[in-house]
Design a protein around this motif. Structure first.
Motif, short mmCIF file in Angstrom:
data_model
loop_
_atom_site.label_atom_id
_atom_site.label_comp_id
_atom_site.label_asym_id
_atom_site.label_seq_id
_atom_site.Cartn_x
_atom_site.Cartn_y
_atom_site.Cartn_z
N VAL A 62 -4.28 60.97 87.62
CA VAL A 62 -4.13 61.56 88.69
C VAL A 62 -5.10 62.80 89.13
CG1 VAL A 62 -1.92 63.17 89.56
CG2 VAL A 62 -1.43 61.28 87.98
N PHE A 63 -5.20 62.50 90.22
CA PHE A 63 -6.65 63.39 90.95
C PHE A 63 -5.84 64.55 91.65
CE2 PHE A 63 -8.96 59.50 90.51
CZ PHE A 63 -9.62 59.51 89.63
N VAL A 64 -6.71 65.64 91.39
CA VAL A 64 -6.40 66.92 92.15
C VAL A 64 -7.70 67.31 92.79
CG1 VAL A 64 -6.64 68.28 90.12
CG2 VAL A 64 -5.53 69.14 92.41
N ASP A 65 -7.85 67.58 94.07
CA ASP A 65 -9.18 67.91 94.70
C ASP A 65 -9.92 69.42 94.11
OD1 ASP A 65 -11.38 67.80 96.22
OD2 ASP A 65 -10.12 68.02 98.23
N ILE A 66 -11.09 69.28 94.14
CA ILE A 66 -12.00 70.45 93.90
C ILE A 66 -11.74 71.74 94.82
CG2 ILE A 66 -13.35 69.47 92.41
CD1 ILE A 66 -15.65 69.52 94.69
N GLU A 67 -11.89 73.00 94.53
CA GLU A 67 -11.86 74.02 95.34
C GLU A 67 -13.22 74.07 95.95
OE1 GLU A 67 -10.97 77.52 93.51
OE2 GLU A 67 -12.53 77.42 92.10
N PRO A 68 -13.34 74.73 97.43
CA PRO A 68 -14.44 75.00 98.08
C PRO A 68 -15.19 75.82 97.24
CG PRO A 68 -12.64 74.83 99.55
CD PRO A 68 -12.09 74.82 98.27
N GLY A 69 -16.68 75.53 97.18
CA GLY A 69 -17.50 76.57 96.49
C GLY A 69 -17.88 76.31 95.24
N THR A 70 -16.78 76.15 94.15
CA THR A 70 -17.10 76.17 92.75
C THR A 70 -17.36 74.88 92.34
OG1 THR A 70 -14.99 75.98 92.06
CG2 THR A 70 -15.59 78.28 92.34
N PHE A 71 -16.95 73.88 92.83
CA PHE A 71 -17.04 72.35 92.55
C PHE A 71 -16.07 71.90 91.48
CE2 PHE A 71 -21.68 73.73 93.38
CZ PHE A 71 -22.02 72.82 94.48
N ASN A 72 -15.31 73.08 91.11
CA ASN A 72 -14.31 72.69 89.93
C ASN A 72 -12.80 72.87 90.80
OD1 ASN A 72 -16.14 72.54 87.81
ND2 ASN A 72 -16.12 74.84 87.90
N MET A 73 -11.91 72.21 89.69
CA MET A 73 -10.61 72.06 90.01
C MET A 73 -9.88 73.00 90.60
SD MET A 73 -7.49 71.22 87.25
CE MET A 73 -7.81 69.47 87.09
N ASP A 74 -9.23 72.59 91.71
CA ASP A 74 -8.58 73.54 92.80
C ASP A 74 -6.96 74.10 92.04
OD1 ASP A 74 -7.10 74.82 94.53
OD2 ASP A 74 -8.12 73.94 96.23
#
Ligand SMILES: Cc1ncc(COP(=O)(O)O)c(C=O)c1O
Length: 394
Positions: A119-131
């Motif tokens: 199940v996917f969750v988007d990355i957060e802007p700026g850090t490239f990592n899980m939001d």
């Protein structure tokens, strides 16, 4: 298969004016420890003991200490480390595992191999990592989620406290995909020791790379570590008696001996990468005011107390044209990753569509990783920065 980004296997671009600068040149690193590693390899050859054994145990003990954990369990690759971690937590058919679509394929591939559903969750802007902000919403909609699998992409940690807190309230596990992040620190704590399990890759291009494939799972829980040790030998604790269905996924004694030598140099190499990253960032800041600059340098999140720069990744306008121009100058770059996992054909049955994860999708068109390996000299870094500045001026 030849690795197109490693100097020894890279075809020189058409008529570069100066010596090429590959994305990674492992030959320079090797020259620094070749005699020492030669002796270590000879020791293994003399013993004729190739699978697990004392060499592997000695490396595991050093690696566990380095990551600040009680246990390190060597295995055949980072991909297997992820699968072993999922199996150790008894995650399988009917379960879901939440991860990001902006990562290397193996993160989600391992979930499918375990029989569970990504199940996917988007990355957060700026850090490239899980939001972590979006994670709460996703977990509410997915009661079958048994674990969260954040990735510490490019060598920078995901926002683990927020993720761990959500996992705690749901009573589910967290597995770190630390394949790119050995030695990275989140609020002073090392990757691999931040959650129940941590998964590492020793693929040659990683900061700690073997002379082939290799991987490792880290754990603090004794019972989980014991299960991992059984799972890597088909699920057996007593010879020919199987409590679980595991894998054949062991770290070779030869690779362990190589890794033990290289681990001694890792902190020095990390400092070199950090120095190079700081140099690039200074150079790109000189290009202009942040809102006018056509490249965005990697942002350091406040919780990221030690970034290990497995990659130095820009976000850039006209990325593909820029990459083409750099290739023409003999400068190696790579796009990690050009197509987010939710849009891959093999995951079509998960039912995601274009537009579902806008940050991942946008970054897939913007990211460009530059040469960052520690042996790069300042004039080489300047050549890369100059070529990028010249591209945007033209
Ligand atoms: C984020 C991530 N996860 C997992 C892996 C898989 O590791 P390996 O190539 O050792 O199987 C990699 C390797 O590139 C990776 O970058």
């Amino acid at each position: 298969m030849a690795h197109p980004l490693i100097a020894s296997e890279m075809k020189t671009a058409k008529k570069p004016k100066e010596a090429p600068i590959p994305l990674l040149d492992l030959r320079k690193q090797y020259a620094a420890f070749r005699h020492e590693v030669g002796r270590a390899i000879e020791r293994v050859l003399d013993s004729q003991y190739f699978i697990l054994g004392e060499e592997v145990q000695a490396f595991e003990a050093r690696a566990a200490e380095y990551c600040g954990v009680r246990h390190a369990v060597g295995c055949a690759s980072g991909s297997d480390a992820l699968l072993l971690a999922l199996l150790a937590l008894e995650i399988g058919p009917g379960d879901e595992v939440v991860t990001v679509p902006f990562t290397f394929f193996a993160t989600a591939g391992a979930i499918v191999h375990a029989g569970a559903k990504p199940v996917f969750v988007d990355i957060e802007p700026g850090t490239f990592n899980m939001d972590a902000g979006q994670l709460e919403f996703v977990l509410k909609r997915h009661p079958k989620a048994r674990a969260i699998l954040p990735v510490h992409l490019y060598g920078g940690c995901a926002d683990m406290d927020a993720i761990l807190e959500l996992a705690r309230t749901k009573g589910i596990a967290v597995i770190e995909d630390a394949a790119q992040a050995i030695g990275s620190e989140y609020k002073g704590r090392r990757a691999g020791g931040l959650a129940e399990l941590g998964c590492f890759s020793f693929f040659p291009s990683k900061n700690l790379g073997a002379f082939g494939d290799g991987g490792m799972v880290t754990a603090n829980d004794d019972r989980l570590a014991e299960r991992l040790r059984a799972l890597r030998v088909h699920g057996s604790q007593t010879k020919y008696v199987y409590d679980w269905v595991g894998l054949n996924s062991r770290l070779d004694a030869l690779q362990a001996a190589v890794l033990r030598v290289k681990l001694q140099y890792l902190d020095g190499w990390t400092e070199g990468r950090q120095r190079n990253a700081a140099h690039y960032t200074r150079r790109f800041q000189e290009l202009g005011a942040p809102d006018e600059v056509p490249v965005v340098t990697p942002a350091a999140a406040p919780y990221q107390t030690r970034h290990i720069y497995n990659q130095y990744t820009l976000r850039c306008q006209r990325r593909d044209e820029l990459r083409h121009a750099l290739t023409a100058e003999g400068i190696g770059t790579e796009i990690y990753y050009p197509l987010p996992l939710h849009l891959q054909k093999c995951f079509a049955d998960l039912g995601y569509r274009a537009g579902d994860f806008p940050v991942s999708e946008r970054y897939a068109h913007e990211v460009l990783s530059l040469p960052i390996y520690p042996e790069l000299a300042e004039p080489e870094l300047d050549r890369v920065a100059d070529a990028i500045a010249a591209f945007y001026r033209s």
